[in-house]
Design a protein around this motif. Structure first.
Motif, mmCIF file in Angstrom:
data_model
loop_
_atom_site.group_PDB
_atom_site.id
_atom_site.type_symbol
_atom_site.label_atom_id
_atom_site.label_comp_id
_atom_site.label_asym_id
_atom_site.label_seq_id
_atom_site.Cartn_x
_atom_site.Cartn_y
_atom_site.Cartn_z
ATOM 1 N N ILE A 1 1.172 -0.631 0.130
ATOM 2 C CA ILE A 1 0.621 0.100 0.498
ATOM 3 C C ILE A 1 1.146 1.655 -0.675
ATOM 4 O O ILE A 1 0.431 2.180 -0.368
ATOM 5 N N LEU A 2 1.555 1.491 0.606
ATOM 6 C CA LEU A 2 2.794 2.762 1.185
ATOM 7 C C LEU A 2 3.650 2.551 -0.612
ATOM 8 O O LEU A 2 3.645 3.737 -0.469
ATOM 9 N N ILE A 3 3.828 1.796 -1.533
ATOM 10 C CA ILE A 3 4.395 1.384 -2.209
ATOM 11 C C ILE A 3 3.549 2.243 -3.400
ATOM 12 O O ILE A 3 4.048 3.021 -4.424
ATOM 13 N N ALA A 4 2.675 1.653 -3.530
ATOM 14 C CA ALA A 4 1.497 2.236 -4.330
ATOM 15 C C ALA A 4 1.083 3.578 -4.652
ATOM 16 O O ALA A 4 1.122 4.175 -5.342
ATOM 17 N N ILE A 5 1.211 4.120 -3.061
ATOM 18 C CA ILE A 5 0.911 5.756 -2.748
ATOM 19 C C ILE A 5 2.136 6.035 -3.018
ATOM 20 O O ILE A 5 1.754 7.210 -4.212
ATOM 21 N N GLY A 6 3.246 5.905 -3.139
ATOM 22 C CA GLY A 6 4.433 6.502 -3.303
ATOM 23 C C GLY A 6 4.700 6.299 -4.793
ATOM 24 O O GLY A 6 4.836 7.693 -5.250
ATOM 25 N N LEU A 7 4.372 5.823 -5.759
ATOM 26 C CA LEU A 7 4.887 5.829 -6.451
ATOM 27 C C LEU A 7 3.779 6.441 -7.303
ATOM 28 O O LEU A 7 4.165 7.683 -8.498
ATOM 29 N N GLY A 8 2.440 6.275 -6.817
ATOM 30 C CA GLY A 8 1.009 7.305 -7.115
ATOM 31 C C GLY A 8 1.850 8.790 -7.364
ATOM 32 O O GLY A 8 1.639 9.325 -8.232
ATOM 33 N N LEU A 9 2.031 9.106 -6.011
ATOM 34 C CA LEU A 9 2.207 10.160 -6.099
ATOM 35 C C LEU A 9 3.530 10.783 -6.886
ATOM 36 O O LEU A 9 3.723 11.605 -7.149
ATOM 37 N N LEU A 10 4.895 10.328 -6.839
ATOM 38 C CA LEU A 10 5.952 10.600 -7.045
ATOM 39 C C LEU A 10 5.303 11.161 -9.148
ATOM 40 O O LEU A 10 6.200 11.394 -9.823
ATOM 41 N N GLN A 11 4.925 9.689 -9.754
ATOM 42 C CA GLN A 11 3.971 9.726 -11.094
ATOM 43 C C GLN A 11 4.132 11.387 -11.093
ATOM 44 O O GLN A 11 4.041 12.039 -12.034
ATOM 45 N N ASN A 12 3.099 11.872 -10.830
ATOM 46 C CA ASN A 12 2.148 12.930 -10.146
ATOM 47 C C ASN A 12 2.922 14.129 -10.277
ATOM 48 O O ASN A 12 2.691 15.158 -10.498
ATOM 49 N N LEU A 13 4.181 14.027 -9.700
ATOM 50 C CA LEU A 13 5.501 14.689 -8.976
ATOM 51 C C LEU A 13 6.015 15.104 -10.496
ATOM 52 O O LEU A 13 6.534 16.329 -10.912
ATOM 53 N N ILE A 14 6.664 14.107 -10.602
ATOM 54 C CA ILE A 14 7.974 13.714 -11.915
ATOM 55 C C ILE A 14 7.267 14.176 -13.062
ATOM 56 O O ILE A 14 7.285 15.235 -14.787
ATOM 57 N N ASP A 15 5.329 13.485 -13.350
ATOM 58 C CA ASP A 15 4.918 13.623 -14.962
ATOM 59 C C ASP A 15 3.583 13.892 -14.769
ATOM 60 O O ASP A 15 2.555 13.156 -14.472
ATOM 61 N N PRO A 16 3.031 15.158 -13.885
ATOM 62 C CA PRO A 16 1.621 15.555 -13.788
ATOM 63 C C PRO A 16 1.526 15.202 -14.605
ATOM 64 O O PRO A 16 1.040 15.595 -16.293
ATOM 65 N N PRO A 17 -0.133 14.865 -15.054
ATOM 66 C CA PRO A 17 -1.315 14.435 -16.326
ATOM 67 C C PRO A 17 -1.493 15.648 -17.094
ATOM 68 O O PRO A 17 -1.685 16.800 -16.062
ATOM 69 N N GLU A 18 -2.674 15.418 -18.286
ATOM 70 C CA GLU A 18 -2.763 16.939 -18.585
ATOM 71 C C GLU A 18 -3.687 16.923 -17.969
ATOM 72 O O GLU A 18 -4.308 18.958 -17.754
ATOM 73 N N ASP A 19 -4.864 16.351 -17.756
ATOM 74 C CA ASP A 19 -5.931 16.505 -17.189
ATOM 75 C C ASP A 19 -5.643 15.997 -15.577
ATOM 76 O O ASP A 19 -5.156 15.386 -15.256
ATOM 77 N N SER A 20 -6.447 16.687 -14.676
ATOM 78 C CA SER A 20 -6.340 16.449 -13.228
ATOM 79 C C SER A 20 -6.740 15.221 -13.048
ATOM 80 O O SER A 20 -7.235 14.376 -11.880
ATOM 81 N N ALA A 21 -7.869 14.418 -14.066
ATOM 82 C CA ALA A 21 -9.008 13.835 -13.409
ATOM 83 C C ALA A 21 -7.903 12.197 -12.933
ATOM 84 O O ALA A 21 -8.317 11.252 -12.251
ATOM 85 N N ALA B 1 0.721 19.374 -4.215
ATOM 86 C CA ALA B 1 0.511 18.367 -4.187
ATOM 87 C C ALA B 1 -0.249 18.285 -5.837
ATOM 88 O O ALA B 1 -0.011 18.909 -6.177
ATOM 89 N N PRO B 2 -0.339 16.942 -6.024
ATOM 90 C CA PRO B 2 -0.347 16.533 -7.639
ATOM 91 C C PRO B 2 -1.849 16.724 -7.474
ATOM 92 O O PRO B 2 -2.854 17.143 -7.355
#
Length: 457
Positions: free
Chosen positions: A21-41, A112-113
């Protein structure tokens, strides 16, 4: 109930899920910080990231941090309130917004993301935190909240199944993966509840239940996915189809869990009948063998037999004799400790397997039982009271002995000695061996044995 060997495996699995769970949260936050999505969905919102991190930390620590209980409950309450507020925002357009307020959204966007909190994620987050708050007081209520969380999670899974190639909607894929992990770990944590026990049972009905659960989930969802793929309904009908196929799956799942619970009850009833005497409820010899295989503590055995039981059967009938045996079993059971075993050895003869460090202590316990039986188990023959008594033979399991067979044989000899010495008494195997080694005592014993008993046992 989980055995001693299963508990470490359960704890390790929960900790591994907490780490995932903690790894998945970390990966999700990391992806959003490094490569923010064009839309916030598709971004992981900060609130579920914090709320699910709470579960990841608890599962990883094994819930062995008493000092954190109060802060954890406060944080869980805050997260549940905020998630519930998000649900009111979605349900009531005029609701005063907190999570969706522009000032808060702009502030979070800078640190934040850029994620939106989807309705499904907010619902699951609220239900899981309510389950966490309820678990300490009422585990059945926690199970109801967990079931609601699984409903929200499966709705997210249905979205993915019905839109397999293109992700649409507000829910982040990371949020869905985290929700599945948290719900799975919480399910494992509540596996002692009656409806969940068959799902984890290492038995034939457990295997059937797991297979049926898989079918109940996969069949309607695969059918729905194929239907949507072929029919391609308009967007207005899409949500209705998701709910329809999801509802079919939830009903099938509830029925499967109920059937699994009934199978478990039936299996336990058959197992109980196979291991217990149907008249007295005491263990039978098979039940004793199973119980002894699960115990390693020092054991002593007490073999006792009701005096003149044949007289009761002859004068009052076998029904009265059966009632007496049941009464004796109840009287003795109330006097035993949690680790002691009562076994109907045969006829009017019972065996006790008890934890004791010395034979003298075992004799004292047997003496207390003898007095208890004499005081509480009297009967009446006509208008006259008929005293009921029992004779006891006692022996310890000695070092180096494999099992209790030798101790039972010594206790049987001691019981026979108690009978020929007048009944209603306790004789230990050690005292018999002492008498055999003393010539004068042995001569006295032989004299006693030469005197025939007045009545048969």
């Amino acid at each position: 109930m989980a055995s001693e060997g299963q508990r470490p495996r359960k704890t390790l699995t929960i900790r591994l899920l907490g780490l995932a769970i903690l790894i998945a949260i970390g990966l999700g936050l990391l992806q959003n910080l490094i490569d923010p999505p064009e839309d916030s969905a598709a971004a992981l919102h900060l609130l579920p990231a914090v709320g699910f991190s709470l579960f990841g930390g608890l599962f990883l620590l094994g819930r062995r941090a008493p000092g954190l209980r109060r802060p954890v409950r406060i944080l869980a309450c805050i997260v549940a309130l905020l998630a519930t507020e998000r649900l009111f925002e979605a349900a009531s357009p005029g609701w005063a917004r907190i999570i969706g307020h522009p000032l808060l959204a702009d502030s979070l966007e800078r640190i934040a993301p850029q994620g939106l909190l989807s309705v499904e994620t907010a619902f699951v987050l609220a239900m899981l935190n309510m389950a966490l708050l309820a678990e300490a007081h009422q585990r059945q209520t926690a199970l109801l909240f967990l079931a609601a969380a699984w409903v929200g999670t499966t709705m997210g899974m249905l979205k993915l199944a019905f839109n397999l190639t293109i992700w649409r909607g507000e829910m982040s894929p990371y949020a869905l993966a985290i929700m599945i992990l948290v719900c799975s770990a919480q399910t494992l944590n509540l596996r002692d509840q009656p409806l969940l026990r068959p799902l984890f049972a290492r038995t034939s009905y457990g295997t059937y239940t797991r297979a049926l659960v898989s079918g109940a989930l996969l069949v309607p969802w695969i059918s729905g996915f194929l239907y949507v793929l072929n029919v391609r309904p308009d967007p207005a009908s899409h949500l209705a189809l998701e709910l329809a196929f999801g509802f079919i799956g939830w009903i099938m799942l509830a029925l499967v869990l109920a059937i699994g619970h009934l199978m478990e009850k039936s299996s336990l009833a058959l197992e109980y009948a196979a291991r217990h005497d149907p008249l007295t409820g005491a263990l039978n010899r098979r039940g004793l063998s199973v119980a002894l295989s699960e115990r390693t503590e020092i054991r002593g055995v007490v073999l006792f037999d009701l005096d003149h039981f044949k007289t009761v059967n002859d004068m009052l009938g076998h029904d009265a004799g059966d009632r007496l045996l049941c009464n004796i079993a109840q009287v003795v059971t109330r006097s035993l400790g949690d680790s002691d075993l009562l076994v109907r050895w045969g006829g009017e003869e019972f065996l006790l397997v008890m934890t004791s460090s010395a034979e003298v202590l075992l004799v004292q316990m047997a003496e207390r039982l003898r007095r208890t039986i004499a005081a509480q188990a009297s009967m009446r023959i006509g208008a006259m009271p008929y005293p009921v008594s029992a004779s006891f033979g006692v022996s310890m399991v000695r070092p180096g002995e494999d099992g209790i067979g030798s101790a039972i044989r010594r206790a049987d000899k001691a019981l026979y000695a108690a009978k020929i010495r007048g009944r209603n008494r306790v004789v230990s195997a050690a005292s018999l061996e002492e008498a055999d080694s003393d010539p004068l005592s042995a001569a006295t014993q032989r004299s006693d044995e030469a005197t025939p008993p007045r009545l048969a046992s």
